[in-house]
Design an enzyme around this catalytic site. Structure first.
Site, PDB file in Angstrom:
ATOM      1  N   ASP A  34       0.631  -0.932   0.012  1.00 43.63           N
ATOM      2  CA  ASP A  34      -0.536   0.556   0.374  1.00 43.63           C
ATOM      3  C   ASP A  34       0.600   1.026   0.043  1.00 43.63           C
ATOM      4  O   ASP A  34       0.441   2.674   0.339  1.00 43.63           O
ATOM      5  CB  ASP A  34      -1.408  -0.218   1.466  1.00 43.63           C
ATOM      6  CG  ASP A  34      -0.204  -0.161   2.593  1.00 43.63           C
ATOM      7  OD1 ASP A  34       0.679  -0.905   2.522  1.00 43.63           O
ATOM      8  OD2 ASP A  34      -0.791   1.083   3.462  1.00 43.63           O
ATOM      9  N   LYS A 147      -6.540  -0.230   6.724  1.00 44.81           N
ATOM     10  CA  LYS A 147      -5.201   0.140   7.870  1.00 44.81           C
ATOM     11  C   LYS A 147      -4.950   1.421   7.409  1.00 44.81           C
ATOM     12  O   LYS A 147      -5.088   3.100   6.553  1.00 44.81           O
ATOM     13  CB  LYS A 147      -4.137  -0.749   6.831  1.00 44.81           C
ATOM     14  CG  LYS A 147      -2.669  -0.699   7.381  1.00 44.81           C
ATOM     15  CD  LYS A 147      -1.586  -0.607   7.088  1.00 44.81           C
ATOM     16  CE  LYS A 147      -1.172   0.673   6.642  1.00 44.81           C
ATOM     17  NZ  LYS A 147       0.656   0.977   6.510  1.00 44.81           N
ATOM     18  N   GLU A 188      -2.773   0.289  13.243  1.00 47.88           N
ATOM     19  CA  GLU A 188      -1.145   0.582  13.524  1.00 47.88           C
ATOM     20  C   GLU A 188      -0.312   1.931  14.190  1.00 47.88           C
ATOM     21  O   GLU A 188      -0.317   2.953  13.264  1.00 47.88           O
ATOM     22  CB  GLU A 188      -1.210   0.518  12.281  1.00 47.88           C
ATOM     23  CG  GLU A 188       0.914   0.365  11.812  1.00 47.88           C
ATOM     24  CD  GLU A 188       0.835   1.030  10.197  1.00 47.88           C
ATOM     25  OE1 GLU A 188       0.559   0.159   9.158  1.00 47.88           O
ATOM     26  OE2 GLU A 188       2.301   0.848  11.083  1.00 47.88           O
ATOM     27  N   GLU A 190       2.432   3.322  15.046  1.00 51.75           N
ATOM     28  CA  GLU A 190       3.968   2.836  14.752  1.00 51.75           C
ATOM     29  C   GLU A 190       4.780   3.472  15.725  1.00 51.75           C
ATOM     30  O   GLU A 190       5.004   4.833  15.406  1.00 51.75           O
ATOM     31  CB  GLU A 190       4.326   2.727  13.816  1.00 51.75           C
ATOM     32  CG  GLU A 190       6.333   2.550  13.029  1.00 51.75           C
ATOM     33  CD  GLU A 190       6.862   2.492  11.944  1.00 51.75           C
ATOM     34  OE1 GLU A 190       5.917   2.518  10.796  1.00 51.75           O
ATOM     35  OE2 GLU A 190       7.900   1.981  12.110  1.00 51.75           O
ATOM     36  N   LYS A 230      -1.440  -3.161  14.410  1.00 45.57           N
ATOM     37  CA  LYS A 230      -0.137  -4.271  13.082  1.00 45.57           C
ATOM     38  C   LYS A 230       1.089  -3.287  14.386  1.00 45.57           C
ATOM     39  O   LYS A 230       1.365  -1.868  14.085  1.00 45.57           O
ATOM     40  CB  LYS A 230      -0.484  -3.532  12.238  1.00 45.57           C
ATOM     41  CG  LYS A 230       0.761  -3.007  11.399  1.00 45.57           C
ATOM     42  CD  LYS A 230       0.877  -2.857  10.118  1.00 45.57           C
ATOM     43  CE  LYS A 230       1.863  -2.558   8.952  1.00 45.57           C
ATOM     44  NZ  LYS A 230       1.269  -2.695   7.452  1.00 45.57           N
ATOM     45  N   SER A 301       2.945  -8.092   8.668  1.00 44.96           N
ATOM     46  CA  SER A 301       1.904  -7.275   7.795  1.00 44.96           C
ATOM     47  C   SER A 301       3.248  -6.794   7.174  1.00 44.96           C
ATOM     48  O   SER A 301       2.828  -5.160   7.691  1.00 44.96           O
ATOM     49  CB  SER A 301       1.307  -6.416   8.364  1.00 44.96           C
ATOM     50  OG  SER A 301       0.506  -5.472   7.414  1.00 44.96           O
ATOM     51  N   TYR A 364       6.567   8.783   5.802  1.00 45.35           N
ATOM     52  CA  TYR A 364       5.756   8.671   4.566  1.00 45.35           C
ATOM     53  C   TYR A 364       6.758   8.753   3.408  1.00 45.35           C
ATOM     54  O   TYR A 364       7.619   8.545   3.779  1.00 45.35           O
ATOM     55  CB  TYR A 364       4.390   9.623   4.073  1.00 45.35           C
ATOM     56  CG  TYR A 364       3.171   9.650   4.848  1.00 45.35           C
ATOM     57  CD1 TYR A 364       2.517   8.184   4.212  1.00 45.35           C
ATOM     58  CD2 TYR A 364       2.755   9.861   6.053  1.00 45.35           C
ATOM     59  CE1 TYR A 364       0.801   8.614   4.622  1.00 45.35           C
ATOM     60  CE2 TYR A 364       1.405   9.034   6.741  1.00 45.35           C
ATOM     61  CZ  TYR A 364       0.972   8.506   6.330  1.00 45.35           C
ATOM     62  OH  TYR A 364      -0.388   7.716   7.020  1.00 45.35           O
TER      63      TYR A 364
HETATM   64  O1  LIG Z   1       7.190  -1.166   8.052  1.00 46.42           O
HETATM   65  P1  LIG Z   1       7.177  -1.485   6.686  1.00 46.42           P
HETATM   66  O2  LIG Z   1       7.048  -3.409   6.728  1.00 46.42           O
HETATM   67  O3  LIG Z   1       7.824  -1.748   5.507  1.00 46.42           O
HETATM   68  O4  LIG Z   1       6.134  -1.351   5.764  1.00 46.42           O
HETATM   69  C1  LIG Z   1       4.807  -0.951   7.034  1.00 46.42           C
HETATM   70  C2  LIG Z   1       3.688   0.118   6.420  1.00 46.42           C
HETATM   71  O5  LIG Z   1       2.407   0.504   7.399  1.00 46.42           O
HETATM   72  O6  LIG Z   1       4.272   0.895   6.423  1.00 46.42           O
HETATM   73  C3  LIG Z   1       4.404   1.947   5.186  1.00 46.42           C
HETATM   74  C4  LIG Z   1       4.282   2.682   4.824  1.00 46.42           C
HETATM   75  O7  LIG Z   1       2.925   4.159   5.411  1.00 46.42           O
HETATM   76  C5  LIG Z   1       3.162   0.825   4.362  1.00 46.42           C
HETATM   77  O8  LIG Z   1       3.335   0.856   3.209  1.00 46.42           O
HETATM   78  C6  LIG Z   1       3.530   0.064   5.455  1.00 46.42           C
HETATM   79  O9  LIG Z   1       1.981  -0.422   5.183  1.00 46.42           O
END
Ligand SMILES: O=P(O)(O)OC[C@@]1(O)O[C@H](CO)[C@@H](O)[C@@H]1O
Length: 364
Positions: A34, A147, A188, A190, A230, A301, A364
């Site tokens: 995505d 998501k 999510e 993070e 996530k 994910s 981003y």
């Molecule tokens: O950390 P990863 O596994 O590469 O990506 C995790 C993620 O949430 O971050 C990206 C940016 O929004 C998304 O494309 C993806 O779903």
């Protein structure tokens, strides 16, 4: 009390919990394909391929048309808006290709970060306005889960209680709107790995963030059985000089989850957060061998950690289709084994798989 005003009917709850369980059944996880146009541009730049709609489409066509057996490892694929409406070279919609393989289609719903004034460069995530209408349309167009990624960082005065509260509330509001429209929300929050903090510091922050998120989800009457989490794994900051084993990462991660995530949540699918492909797999495997109670499915994910070798093998050339699919399937299978605690590291993993995929300030 809200008991008198149920948020969802029994039928809605049944549908949501069935979708969530399908995604994480039997060692399955999620391919996070995505990436927004800009993020995909960064990925393509690394392999010197121009960031055009056609190049993005071609790479994703190669991934999605991999052997049907990919459905043994991949339960869901998260798409970006553009990709949900793209077709393969025969004119077949990607979403139908995935559905025919029995893979659940998801959609990225967050719409970019906005600064929180008066903080040390912290952000909240936009996209709540009009979200219900977007969810309803995506559901009609074949998506069954959504998501939303919120970003918290560890630094001086960070994450602030404002950033934690605000992002938890936005995640909960998003989750509620998704469920009203028949989409399972992937929640999510993070905690990004930038910084020189140690493992214990990341665990402390991750616990605070998750505890706040689950309080907010409860306040918003979100049906936990119809959600997936996530999170980041608990790791030391990228610039930390002390190194930790997968077993130490696993113990810190499962301890944090055990203290904060209700057992009603069917699955926890980690993001890869810039770890190398191999580290992401080894850590997931150790997590699934951790000797603590684990009432949820613990799966993946991954964006970068499922696609880095495949992107390198592709290099923008259609002649490399077979090698690209093989590279992708290899990581998908390895992570599926890790989601069952059955991964055995082999020295033939390939150079791309051990390369760090970290990118500073990856918002981003
Ligand atoms: O950390 P990863 O596994 O590469 O990506 C995790 C993620 O949430 O971050 C990206 C940016 O929004 C998304 O494309 C993806 O779903």
């Amino acid at each position: 009390m809200a008991y008198r005003f149920p948020a969802l009917t029994p039928e809605q709850k049944k549908e949501l919990s069935e979708i969530a369980q399908r995604i994480v059944a039997n060692g399955k996880g999620i391919l996070a394909a995505d990436e927004s146009v800009g993020t995909m541009g960064n990925r393509l730049q690394r392999i010197k391929v121009e960031n055009t709609e056609e190049n993005r489409r071609q790479f994703r066509e190669i991934l999605f048309t991999s052997d049907n057996s990919m459905n043994q490892s991949i339960g869901g694929v998260i798409l970006f808006h553009e990709t949900l409406y793209q077709k393969d070279s025969q004119g077949k919609l990607f979403r139908n290709i995935l559905k025919e393989k029995g893979i659940v289609v998801g959609i990225k719903l967050d719409q970019g970060a906005a600064p929180l004034a008066g903080t040390n460069k912290e952000t909240t995530i936009q996209g709540l306005d009009g979200l219900s209408e977007r969810c309803a349309q995506y559901k009609k167009d074949g998506a069954d889960f959504g998501k939303w990624r919120a970003v918290l960082r560890i630094a001086d005065q960070c994450p602030s209680s404002l950033a934690i509260q605000e992002n938890a509330n936005a995640l909960a509001r998003y989750a509620s709107i998704c469920q009203q429209n028949g989409l399972v929300p992937i929640v999510e929050p993070e905690v990004i790995p930038d910084g020189d903090h140690d493992l214990e510091h990341c665990q402390y922050v991750t616990e605070k963030v998750l505890a706040t998120v689950y309080k907010a989800l409860n306040d918003h009457h979100v049906f936990l059985e119809g959600t997936l989490l996530k999170p980041n794994m608990v790791t030391a900051g990228h610039a930390c000089t002390k190194k930790y084993t997968p077993e130490q990462v696993a113990m810190a991660t499962v301890t944090a989850l055990h203290r904060t995530v209700p057992a009603a949540v069917p699955g926890i699918c980690f993001l890869s957060g810039g770890m190398s492909e191999e580290d992401a797999t080894l850590n997931l495997n150790a997590i699934n061998l951790c000797p603590l109670p684990r009432p949820w499915k613990l799966s993946f994910s991954y964006g970068r950690a499922l696609q880095a070798s495949a992107l390198a093998a592709w290099g923008g050339k259609s002649a490399n289709k077979k090698a690209t699919q093989e590279a992708f399937m290899k990581r998908a299978l390895a992570n599926s084994q890790a989601a069952k605690g059955q991964y055995i590291h082999s020295s033939s993993s390939g150079a791309a798989s051990t390369q760090s995929l970290f990118q500073a300030s990856y918002t981003y």
